[in-house]
Structures are given as structure tokens and as C-alpha cells.
Scaffold this active site. Structure first.
Site, PDB file in Angstrom:
ATOM      1  N   TRP A  19       5.415 -21.124  -3.897  1.00 18.09           N
ATOM      2  CA  TRP A  19       5.818 -21.713  -5.175  1.00 18.09           C
ATOM      3  C   TRP A  19       4.697 -22.476  -5.873  1.00 18.09           C
ATOM      4  O   TRP A  19       4.011 -23.287  -5.243  1.00 18.09           O
ATOM      5  CB  TRP A  19       6.993 -22.682  -4.940  1.00 18.09           C
ATOM      6  CG  TRP A  19       7.303 -23.525  -6.124  1.00 18.09           C
ATOM      7  CD1 TRP A  19       6.866 -24.801  -6.385  1.00 18.09           C
ATOM      8  CD2 TRP A  19       8.113 -23.152  -7.241  1.00 18.09           C
ATOM      9  NE1 TRP A  19       7.357 -25.238  -7.590  1.00 18.09           N
ATOM     10  CE2 TRP A  19       8.127 -24.247  -8.127  1.00 18.09           C
ATOM     11  CE3 TRP A  19       8.840 -21.989  -7.572  1.00 18.09           C
ATOM     12  CZ2 TRP A  19       8.838 -24.226  -9.337  1.00 18.09           C
ATOM     13  CZ3 TRP A  19       9.543 -21.976  -8.775  1.00 18.09           C
ATOM     14  CH2 TRP A  19       9.542 -23.082  -9.642  1.00 18.09           C
ATOM     15  N   ASN A  21       4.111 -24.793  -9.655  1.00 17.50           N
ATOM     16  CA  ASN A  21       4.464 -25.205 -11.018  1.00 17.50           C
ATOM     17  C   ASN A  21       3.272 -25.857 -11.707  1.00 17.50           C
ATOM     18  O   ASN A  21       2.194 -25.241 -11.660  1.00 17.50           O
ATOM     19  CB  ASN A  21       5.809 -25.941 -11.115  1.00 17.50           C
ATOM     20  CG  ASN A  21       6.004 -27.205 -10.343  1.00 17.50           C
ATOM     21  OD1 ASN A  21       6.154 -27.169  -9.132  1.00 17.50           O
ATOM     22  ND2 ASN A  21       6.072 -28.323 -11.011  1.00 17.50           N
ATOM     23  N   ASP A  22       3.414 -26.987 -12.343  1.00 19.60           N
ATOM     24  CA  ASP A  22       2.409 -27.504 -13.285  1.00 19.60           C
ATOM     25  C   ASP A  22       0.947 -27.387 -12.843  1.00 19.60           C
ATOM     26  O   ASP A  22       0.630 -27.712 -11.688  1.00 19.60           O
ATOM     27  CB  ASP A  22       2.610 -29.008 -13.519  1.00 19.60           C
ATOM     28  CG  ASP A  22       4.029 -29.419 -13.742  1.00 19.60           C
ATOM     29  OD1 ASP A  22       4.919 -28.568 -13.757  1.00 19.60           O
ATOM     30  OD2 ASP A  22       4.253 -30.626 -13.891  1.00 19.60           O
ATOM     31  N   GLN A  38       0.898 -28.027  -8.818  1.00 15.44           N
ATOM     32  CA  GLN A  38       2.084 -28.326  -8.031  1.00 15.44           C
ATOM     33  C   GLN A  38       2.371 -27.121  -7.139  1.00 15.44           C
ATOM     34  O   GLN A  38       2.529 -25.999  -7.635  1.00 15.44           O
ATOM     35  CB  GLN A  38       3.271 -28.611  -8.954  1.00 15.44           C
ATOM     36  CG  GLN A  38       3.128 -29.899  -9.736  1.00 15.44           C
ATOM     37  CD  GLN A  38       3.265 -31.104  -8.822  1.00 15.44           C
ATOM     38  OE1 GLN A  38       4.358 -31.517  -8.475  1.00 15.44           O
ATOM     39  NE2 GLN A  38       2.138 -31.672  -8.408  1.00 15.44           N
ATOM     40  N   TRP A  46      10.901 -24.688  -5.506  1.00 15.41           N
ATOM     41  CA  TRP A  46      10.345 -26.047  -5.523  1.00 15.41           C
ATOM     42  C   TRP A  46      10.726 -26.773  -4.237  1.00 15.41           C
ATOM     43  O   TRP A  46      11.857 -26.663  -3.760  1.00 15.41           O
ATOM     44  CB  TRP A  46      10.903 -26.782  -6.744  1.00 15.41           C
ATOM     45  CG  TRP A  46      10.215 -28.057  -7.064  1.00 15.41           C
ATOM     46  CD1 TRP A  46       9.064 -28.219  -7.772  1.00 15.41           C
ATOM     47  CD2 TRP A  46      10.649 -29.377  -6.695  1.00 15.41           C
ATOM     48  NE1 TRP A  46       8.743 -29.549  -7.859  1.00 15.41           N
ATOM     49  CE2 TRP A  46       9.705 -30.287  -7.211  1.00 15.41           C
ATOM     50  CE3 TRP A  46      11.728 -29.890  -5.971  1.00 15.41           C
ATOM     51  CZ2 TRP A  46       9.804 -31.665  -7.056  1.00 15.41           C
ATOM     52  CZ3 TRP A  46      11.836 -31.271  -5.811  1.00 15.41           C
ATOM     53  CH2 TRP A  46      10.879 -32.141  -6.351  1.00 15.41           C
ATOM     54  N   PHE A  78       3.134 -35.395  -6.908  1.00 12.07           N
ATOM     55  CA  PHE A  78       3.544 -34.844  -8.201  1.00 12.07           C
ATOM     56  C   PHE A  78       2.318 -34.676  -9.118  1.00 12.07           C
ATOM     57  O   PHE A  78       1.189 -34.834  -8.709  1.00 12.07           O
ATOM     58  CB  PHE A  78       4.599 -35.753  -8.841  1.00 12.07           C
ATOM     59  CG  PHE A  78       6.013 -35.476  -8.390  1.00 12.07           C
ATOM     60  CD1 PHE A  78       6.285 -34.792  -7.208  1.00 12.07           C
ATOM     61  CD2 PHE A  78       7.091 -35.914  -9.162  1.00 12.07           C
ATOM     62  CE1 PHE A  78       7.598 -34.545  -6.803  1.00 12.07           C
ATOM     63  CE2 PHE A  78       8.413 -35.671  -8.769  1.00 12.07           C
ATOM     64  CZ  PHE A  78       8.669 -34.991  -7.594  1.00 12.07           C
ATOM     65  N   SER A  79       2.607 -34.386 -10.389  1.00  7.39           N
ATOM     66  CA  SER A  79       1.540 -34.015 -11.318  1.00  7.39           C
ATOM     67  C   SER A  79       0.600 -35.167 -11.652  1.00  7.39           C
ATOM     68  O   SER A  79       0.960 -36.336 -11.547  1.00  7.39           O
ATOM     69  CB  SER A  79       2.153 -33.448 -12.597  1.00  7.39           C
ATOM     70  OG  SER A  79       2.655 -32.162 -12.314  1.00  7.39           O
ATOM     71  N   ASP A 147       3.125 -38.422 -13.980  1.00  8.38           N
ATOM     72  CA  ASP A 147       2.219 -37.452 -14.599  1.00  8.38           C
ATOM     73  C   ASP A 147       1.054 -38.120 -15.343  1.00  8.38           C
ATOM     74  O   ASP A 147       0.809 -37.853 -16.523  1.00  8.38           O
ATOM     75  CB  ASP A 147       2.985 -36.504 -15.554  1.00  8.38           C
ATOM     76  CG  ASP A 147       4.184 -35.847 -14.888  1.00  8.38           C
ATOM     77  OD1 ASP A 147       4.241 -35.835 -13.641  1.00  8.38           O
ATOM     78  OD2 ASP A 147       5.080 -35.367 -15.606  1.00  8.38           O
ATOM     79  N   GLU A 198       7.677 -35.373 -20.068  1.00  5.97           N
ATOM     80  CA  GLU A 198       6.810 -35.178 -18.907  1.00  5.97           C
ATOM     81  C   GLU A 198       5.396 -34.801 -19.366  1.00  5.97           C
ATOM     82  O   GLU A 198       5.190 -34.362 -20.482  1.00  5.97           O
ATOM     83  CB  GLU A 198       7.369 -34.051 -18.007  1.00  5.97           C
ATOM     84  CG  GLU A 198       8.787 -34.321 -17.523  1.00  5.97           C
ATOM     85  CD  GLU A 198       9.324 -33.273 -16.539  1.00  5.97           C
ATOM     86  OE1 GLU A 198       9.881 -33.678 -15.516  1.00  5.97           O
ATOM     87  OE2 GLU A 198       9.200 -32.068 -16.798  1.00  5.97           O
ATOM     88  N   TRP A 282      11.901 -24.337 -16.485  1.00  7.41           N
ATOM     89  CA  TRP A 282      12.736 -24.874 -15.389  1.00  7.41           C
ATOM     90  C   TRP A 282      14.135 -24.266 -15.378  1.00  7.41           C
ATOM     91  O   TRP A 282      14.822 -24.314 -14.358  1.00  7.41           O
ATOM     92  CB  TRP A 282      12.817 -26.396 -15.469  1.00  7.41           C
ATOM     93  CG  TRP A 282      11.623 -27.079 -14.875  1.00  7.41           C
ATOM     94  CD1 TRP A 282      10.709 -27.868 -15.518  1.00  7.41           C
ATOM     95  CD2 TRP A 282      11.211 -27.069 -13.501  1.00  7.41           C
ATOM     96  NE1 TRP A 282       9.752 -28.324 -14.637  1.00  7.41           N
ATOM     97  CE2 TRP A 282      10.041 -27.853 -13.389  1.00  7.41           C
ATOM     98  CE3 TRP A 282      11.711 -26.460 -12.337  1.00  7.41           C
ATOM     99  CZ2 TRP A 282       9.367 -28.050 -12.188  1.00  7.41           C
ATOM    100  CZ3 TRP A 282      11.049 -26.650 -11.129  1.00  7.41           C
ATOM    101  CH2 TRP A 282       9.887 -27.438 -11.066  1.00  7.41           C
TER     102      TRP A 282
HETATM  103  C1  FRU Z   1       7.003 -31.028 -14.734  1.00  4.06           C
HETATM  104  C2  FRU Z   1       7.326 -31.895 -13.522  1.00  4.06           C
HETATM  105  C3  FRU Z   1       6.531 -33.175 -13.556  1.00  4.06           C
HETATM  106  C4  FRU Z   1       6.482 -33.563 -12.123  1.00  4.06           C
HETATM  107  C5  FRU Z   1       6.376 -32.226 -11.445  1.00  4.06           C
HETATM  108  C6  FRU Z   1       7.046 -32.156 -10.105  1.00  4.06           C
HETATM  109  O1  FRU Z   1       7.269 -29.675 -14.538  1.00  4.06           O
HETATM  110  O2  FRU Z   1       8.717 -32.145 -13.481  1.00  4.06           O
HETATM  111  O3  FRU Z   1       7.088 -34.181 -14.396  1.00  4.06           O
HETATM  112  O4  FRU Z   1       5.392 -34.402 -11.838  1.00  4.06           O
HETATM  113  O5  FRU Z   1       6.947 -31.273 -12.307  1.00  4.06           O
HETATM  114  O6  FRU Z   1       6.766 -30.951  -9.476  1.00  4.06           O
END
Ligand code: FRU
Length: 489
Positions: A19, A21-22, A38, A46, A78-79, A147, A198, A282
Site C-alpha cells: 500500500w 498513499n501521500d 505513506q 492502509w 504520517f505525512s 502533515d 490535510e 480515499w
Molecule cells: C492524507 C492523509 C494525511 C495523513 C496521511 C495518513 O491522505 O490522511 O492527512 O497524514 O494521509 O496516511
């Protein structure tokens, strides 16, 4: 072989497994662009967040490196962002070169706080700072405090932080002690608030000889086509407070369904505002029909602030480095302007060897509109009559991205819904630049003032290209001024 997954993008970064993400900690250092992200290494949904890591020297070929940050006692990772501490303000430099500092959120239960980590070997190994956390939330009524995006200005580090429905600014001399400055977004209420704010990024531009600032704020849900999206604000920043200038509707960096959490590189060598975003949403990000991996990034895009039809607007264009992927063997170009007279006028059966394409089309949409619902679109299709279309509606001046018949849409109820974008100009000449990948398209209209990004999952590759028209387009209402299609390596 997980690399041969049929949906595996070829132009866009995806992790070998699991997985993503950001994008996080985008930074240039010593000949390498670093992208952290991420990452959950134990599954394709996630989970407890780590920072994955990849590098590139040319912005098109990425090498995945070992995980940079693992969760520890302060929480999951996290981010956040990264900076090169040229003046060793942090005192964390151990060798001859300035250290790379990562600034990120740690999350544990309802608590979110900011920590830092350091690398003194050009981003090959990382150590948590012993004095973490460097910033804690004093407002116990709010859980969202995350973030951090940090940049250097007037001998100070400035951090933007997403705090539920607003962006708070902090400053520091050493990246270790942070002082609260102003905040933006909640009082008075600004922009879209259909979901949590975010991943902020505060960027300076020069327009008409004046310095103007753009604040990017991702929002989930509450985007213009449902789910996740990134809005932006234009204004001033005096070192403490961002203030929006002008009266305008909500502005969106990208109107498509799959562009989220985008942030820019620090220390970019050509001083570009170079952005990468998570190409996902998301709403359905965790159920995409990929197998060994889940999640991919956009192309690197250059942001700028310019006027269009008199209005200041953010524009995005693909980084010029992406052109190095052009495959000269596959090239199609119109030799003269073509008037569209019927459904069959345009060469409607262009076939390419793969579905990696760069399309540049210029269309003269003329003045007379007999039927305001009339549309035309460029469609990419396969032998199973699956297609992805990018189109224009003459009456509303909207662009649209249609993946309703693009293959597998069954994994999420609204995945097949058509997305729309309000074009930022009324110019009768419509320019479209498209990058097509195995399972994604990036749409840049009118030089990048209106953009859309979207995923799709066809059963077979989309290797055909054609132009389609709805009924209601009369003779001489649409002229293709030029059309270039390039295959990509
Ligand atoms: C955005 C977010 C951030 C957070 C991260 C967690 O997609 O929700 O705000 O830090 O992903 O994975």
C-alpha cells in the site's frame, strides 16, 4: 510477477508491493530527487504507516529504496516534508555535508504530534531526533494536527500544518522548537469544508512584478467530483499570516477524481514548484482492483501562477523531463486542419503498440452552438469496446472525464461516474494535452489552467484513439487545428 500486473503503470511511480498513499518529504539533494511516501509494508490496504522511499535523478526512472522510517513508541509515521539544513541550524550535522531533515506527524490513538529525523549520508539511513516530539497539540478538543510542510524564509523555518478545518503556521530557528504564528481557513470560513483539511503547502510566485502566495489545501471528502481533492487559495504572506486576496469561488488545483495530497519539492535545483500527488481517492483507494500493490503517484508537475482571462490562476504542466520518454517510432500528426463534418470524418481508427501516449490537440470550437448539450471527446479504446474519454461540452464550457465504460468499475459503486471541470477560460480555442498510462490519465487543458487526473482499469490495454461527437454538432462547429499523438517508452 507483481511487476507484470496488467494495471501496473509505466509512466507513473508505484511501489513494487503493498500500500502507498501521500507523497512525503519531496526533496532534492546531491543529484537525486527523493520521494518518501505513506507506506504500509504488510498489506495492500492502509495500515500502520511507514515512510517508503524512492529516488530518481531524471524524474522519470525511479528506484525504490528500503523503508526510511518505521513506527516507534511515539506512533506511526504520517505525512510530512523534508529540508536540507544548509546552515546546520538544527545542529544535527555530523559529517562535512548539510543534513537532510525529515519533519513528519506521528500518530498514536487520538494523538498527533510532530517529530523530526536526520540523515547525514545523503538519505540512505535515518535516525529519529532524541528530543522528539518537536511540536505538540495544546488544543485537546481537536485530534487532527498533522502533515507539516516546512520551508525557509528570512532566516526562519516556516511550517504549515493541517489542524482539522484550518491551516496553522509555525516558525522555528532550529527545526526543534516551534512557535505558533497565524492561522487560516476557519475564522472567517474560507474555501471548501466538505471534509477535513490535510497536506498544506504554501508557495510564493511573482505575478505582474508582485509577490503572491498560493496555499494548497487537500480536502477529504468534499472535492468537486466527490471524495478527495486539492483546493488552493491565492493571497499574501507576511511571514506570520496567510491572507486570501480577491473574491473568487473555490479554486481547484485539479478537478479529476484522482489527485490528492499533492505537495512540492524542497530545494528544487531549477527553482521550480515541482509537485507530485497521490493519484487516488480515499473514497475507493483501498479497493482498487490491483493485486500485489495499491496506489500510484502523478507525474511530476510544475506549478505556476499566471493570469488567464485577466484572473490570477494556478496552472500545472508536466515537468519537461517527461518528454524524454517520447518514442519517435510511434508518431501521428494531422497534416492540415480538419473540419469535423460527421462522425466519420476524422481518422477514427488510430492504433498504437501500447497505451503509453502523449496527445496534444488544438480545437477551434467556433461560435455557433445549436445544441448546448453537444459534446466531443477524445477516446482511448480497446477491442472489447472499453474506453476512456476526455471531452468538452459546448454549452457549459465544461471538460469531462468519462470512465463509465472503461473496464472494471465494479469495485466501487460510483467509480463509473463522469467527472466534470469548469474550464478556467472561455477561449474558443481549446488546447488539450493528455498523458495516457496503462491505468491512468492526466489531462492538462489550455496550458494547464484546468486539469483532471483519473484512474481506470481496462480488461485489455487501450491502444486505439478516436474522436467522438454527440449529436447536435453541426457542420463547421469544430475544427481540429492540430493533433499530435506520440507513443511513449
Ligand atoms: C492524507 C492523509 C494525511 C495523513 C496521511 C495518513 O491522505 O490522511 O492527512 O497524514 O494521509 O496516511
Amino acid at each position: 510477477n507483481c511487476l507484470n500486473d496488467k494495471y501496473r503503470p509505466q509512466l507513473h511511480y508505484s511501489p513494487a508491493k503493498n500500500w502507498l498513499n501521500d507523497p512525503n518529504g519531496l526533496v532534492y539533494l546531491a543529484g537525486e530527487y527523493h520521494m518518501f511516501y505513506q507506506y504500509y509494508p504488510d498489506g495492500t490496504v492502509w495500515g500502520p504507516m511507514h515512510w517508503g522511499h524512492a529516488i530518481t535523478s531524471d524524474l522519470v526512472h525511479w528506484e525504490e529504496l528500503p523503508i526510511a522510517l518505521y513506527p516507534n513508541a511515539l506512533g506511526d509515521i504520517f505525512s510530512g516534508s523534508a529540508v536540507v539544513d544548509f546552515k546546520n541550524t538544527s545542529g544535527l550535522q555530523t559529517g562535512g555535508d548539510p543534513p537532510l531533515i525529515l519533519i513528519f506527524t506521528q500518530a498514536s490513538g487520538n494523538t498527533q504530534l510532530q517529530s523530526i529525523a536526520v540523515s547525514n549520508d545523503r538519505g540512505r539511513s535515518f535516525g529519529f531526533y532524541a528530543g522528539n516530539p518537536v511540536l505538540q497539540n495544546t488544543d485537546k478538543t481537536i485530534n487532527d494536527f498533522r502533515d507539516p510542510k516546512v520551508f525557509y524564509m528570512n532566516d526562519k523555518w516556516i511550517m504549515s500544518l493541517a489542524v482539522k478545518n484550518k491551516i496553522q503556521m509555525f516558525s522555528s530557528n532550529n527545526l526543534k522548537n516551534w512557535t505558533k504564528l497565524g492561522e487560516f481557513g476557519a475564522v472567517p470560513l474560507q474555501g471548501a469544508h466538505g471534509g477535513v483539511w490535510e497536506c498544506p503547502d504554501l508557495l510564493s510566485f511573482t505575478l505582474d512584478g508582485l509577490k503572491l502566495w498560493v496555499l494548497l489545501v487537500s480536502i477529504n471528502p468534499g472535492g468537486p467530483n466527490n471524495g478527495s481533492a486539492t483546493q488552493y487559495f491565492i493571497g499574501t504572506f507576511d511571514g506570520r499570516q496567510f491572507r486570501k486576496t480577491g473574491i473568487y469561488q473555490n479554486l481547484w488545483m485539479d478537478w479529476g477524481p484522482d489527485n490528492y495530497a499533492g505537495v512540492t519539492f524542497s530545494n528544487e535545483p531549477k527553482n521550480r514548484k515541482l509537485l507530485i500527488a497521490w493519484m487516488n481517492n480515499w473514497d475507493y483507494g483501498q479497493v482498487l482492483p490491483t493485486v500485489a500493490w495499491r496506489g500510484q503517484m502523478t507525474l511530476p508537475r510544475v506549478l505556476d501562477l499566471q493570469r488567464i482571462d485577466g484572473k490570477p490562476r494556478l496552472l500545472s504542466t508536466p515537468a519537461v523531463e517527461v518528454e524524454s520518454l517520447r518514442n519517435l517510432a510511434q508518431f501521428y500528426e494531422t497534416t492540415r486542419p480538419l473540419w469535423i463534418r460527421s462522425r466519420h470524418d476524422f481518422t477514427n481508427d488510430l492504433q498504437f503498440n501500447n497505451s503509453l501516449l502523449e496527445v496534444d490537440g488544438v480545437f477551434d470550437t467556433q461560435l455557433t452552438i445549436n445544441d448546448p448539450s453537444a459534446t466531443f471527446s477524445i477516446c482511448f479504446y480497446n477491442g472489447l469496446a472499453e474506453e476512456v474519454c476526455v471531452g468538452y461540452n459546448f454549452g457549459t464550457n465544461n471538460l469531462f472525464f468519462d470512465r463509465s465504460n472503461s473496464g472494471d468499475t465494479s469495485f466501487y459503486g460510483n467509480f463509473g461516474q463522469i467527472s466534470y471541470a469548469n474550464r478556467e477560460t472561455r477561449n474558443k480555442i481549446l488546447q488539450l494535452k493528455l498523458y495516457l498510462d496503462t491505468s491512468a490519465i492526466e489531462i492538462f487543458a489550455d496550458g494547464g489552467y484546468t486539469t483532471m487526473t483519473g484512474l481506470f482499469f481496462p480488461t485489455q490495454l487501450l491502444t486505439g484513439v478516436r474522436v467522438k461527437f454527440s449529436s447536435g454538432i453541426a457542420v463547421n462547429q469544430l475544427k481540429i487545428l492540430s493533433m499530435t499523438i506520440r507513443g511513449l517508452k
